[in-house]
Scaffold this motif. Structure first.
Motif: not given
Length: 122
Positions: A109-110, A6-8, A11-14
């Motif tokens: 997550t990144h 969920l966190a990833r 973050i990737e939505s940005t």
């Protein structure tokens, strides 16, 4: 879905940019058998995001105020970016070439990598 997934996703939505990773490698011409160095794209159009931070510093020189910029790349944690690679990043309608200026901070997550403008192959 676990908390890291969920966190990833969040973050990737940005990510509003795309990155191509270029390495300077030895390439052997199959016809002439001559080996030469050239740019080789190892990954294209990887979603990413650039973040900018302006840092003001004061030095005891004639110019009392100097501003430098910190550029940070946010990209998927599994992407391998070798030291010395050139990163061509397109974000917000602008394409620029960068190089890594430090070791990546890798999270579940990144990853975050400090960049500087690319000035040429070493």
């Amino acid at each position: 879905m676990n908390v890291f997934a969920l966190a990833r996703k969040s973050i990737e939505s940005t990510y509003t940019g795309h990155c191509s990773i270029v390495e300077y490698k030895e390439v052997k011409d199959p016809v002439s058998k001559i080996t030469k160095h050239e740019e080789v794209i190892v990954l294209e159009n990887q979603p990413c995001r650039l973040s900018y931070d302006n840092i003001s510093t004061t030095k005891s020189t004639e110019s009392a105020h100097e501003v430098s910029q910190t550029i940070k790349l946010f990209i998927a944690s599994e992407v391998e970016i070798k030291a010395g690679s050139k990163l061509v990043i397109n974000q917000n309608g602008t394409t620029k070439a960068y190089e890594c200026s430090g070791e990546p901070a890798i999270y579940p997550t990144h990853q975050e990598i400090n960049l500087k403008l690319f000035k040429g192959w070493a």
